[in-house]
Design a protein around this motif. Sequence first.
Motif, mmCIF file in Angstrom:
data_model
loop_
_atom_site.group_PDB
_atom_site.id
_atom_site.type_symbol
_atom_site.label_atom_id
_atom_site.label_comp_id
_atom_site.label_asym_id
_atom_site.label_seq_id
_atom_site.Cartn_x
_atom_site.Cartn_y
_atom_site.Cartn_z
ATOM 1 N N MET A 123 0.829 -1.208 0.000
ATOM 2 C CA MET A 123 0.000 0.000 0.000
ATOM 3 C C MET A 123 0.861 1.254 0.000
ATOM 4 O O MET A 123 0.551 2.234 -0.693
ATOM 5 N N ALA A 124 1.940 1.254 0.779
ATOM 6 C CA ALA A 124 2.819 2.422 0.858
ATOM 7 C C ALA A 124 3.458 2.718 -0.499
ATOM 8 O O ALA A 124 3.515 3.871 -0.929
ATOM 9 N N PHE A 125 3.936 1.686 -1.172
ATOM 10 C CA PHE A 125 4.560 1.900 -2.474
ATOM 11 C C PHE A 125 3.528 2.274 -3.532
ATOM 12 O O PHE A 125 3.801 3.103 -4.396
ATOM 13 N N LYS A 129 5.632 8.935 1.515
ATOM 14 C CA LYS A 129 6.938 9.560 1.711
ATOM 15 C C LYS A 129 7.921 8.616 2.403
ATOM 16 O O LYS A 129 9.086 8.524 2.020
ATOM 17 N N ASP A 130 7.476 7.909 3.407
ATOM 18 C CA ASP A 130 8.331 7.022 4.198
ATOM 19 C C ASP A 130 8.176 5.567 3.795
ATOM 20 O O ASP A 130 8.223 4.672 4.631
ATOM 21 N N ARG A 131 8.020 5.301 2.517
ATOM 22 C CA ARG A 131 7.734 3.926 2.082
ATOM 23 C C ARG A 131 8.846 2.949 2.423
ATOM 24 O O ARG A 131 8.574 1.800 2.732
ATOM 25 N N TRP A 132 10.103 3.381 2.396
ATOM 26 C CA TRP A 132 11.197 2.469 2.738
ATOM 27 C C TRP A 132 11.225 2.182 4.231
ATOM 28 O O TRP A 132 11.535 1.066 4.655
ATOM 29 N N LEU A 133 10.873 3.175 5.039
ATOM 30 C CA LEU A 133 10.759 2.955 6.482
ATOM 31 C C LEU A 133 9.611 2.002 6.787
ATOM 32 O O LEU A 133 9.735 1.106 7.627
ATOM 33 N N ILE A 134 8.504 2.180 6.083
ATOM 34 C CA ILE A 134 7.349 1.296 6.262
ATOM 35 C C ILE A 134 7.721 -0.134 5.885
ATOM 36 O O ILE A 134 7.376 -1.079 6.600
ATOM 37 N N LEU A 135 8.450 -0.306 4.790
ATOM 38 C CA LEU A 135 8.891 -1.639 4.388
ATOM 39 C C LEU A 135 9.790 -2.261 5.447
ATOM 40 O O LEU A 135 9.633 -3.425 5.803
ATOM 41 N N THR A 173 -1.356 4.046 5.534
ATOM 42 C CA THR A 173 -2.689 4.538 5.187
ATOM 43 C C THR A 173 -2.947 5.980 5.587
ATOM 44 O O THR A 173 -3.959 6.542 5.187
ATOM 45 N N ARG A 174 -2.060 6.573 6.360
ATOM 46 C CA ARG A 174 -2.322 7.950 6.770
ATOM 47 C C ARG A 174 -2.154 8.887 5.577
ATOM 48 O O ARG A 174 -1.380 8.642 4.656
ATOM 49 N N THR A 175 -2.913 9.958 5.615
ATOM 50 C CA THR A 175 -2.829 10.937 4.532
ATOM 51 C C THR A 175 -1.689 11.901 4.841
ATOM 52 O O THR A 175 -1.536 12.337 5.983
ATOM 53 N N PRO A 176 -0.909 12.234 3.841
ATOM 54 C CA PRO A 176 0.210 13.152 4.090
ATOM 55 C C PRO A 176 -0.295 14.549 4.414
ATOM 56 O O PRO A 176 -1.332 14.980 3.904
ATOM 57 N N LYS A 177 0.436 15.219 5.276
ATOM 58 C CA LYS A 177 0.069 16.599 5.613
ATOM 59 C C LYS A 177 0.423 17.484 4.444
ATOM 60 O O LYS A 177 1.445 17.323 3.801
#
Length: 68
Positions: free
Chosen positions: A24-26, A31-37, A58-62
């Motif tokens: 989902m992040a990718f 923004k932090d997709r590598w951290l999420i992975l 799933t959070r919406t970016p500010k």
Amino acid sequence: MVDSLLAMVFMVALAVVYLLPSYMAFARGAKDRWLILTINVFLGASIIGWGVAFYMATRTPKKARTSA
């Protein structure tokens, strides 16, 4: 034969659910997709780690503030 096929389908389904936050992040371009992975792979086995990765995915970016 059928038992081993069913076991493989089950394992693939578990892997898909396990890596769902990363996918989902990718897909969303988070923004932090590598951290999420990283969190998902290393801490996802715990419910808390998976939940943190899912929340982050799933959070919406500010929105950036624009000065008028």
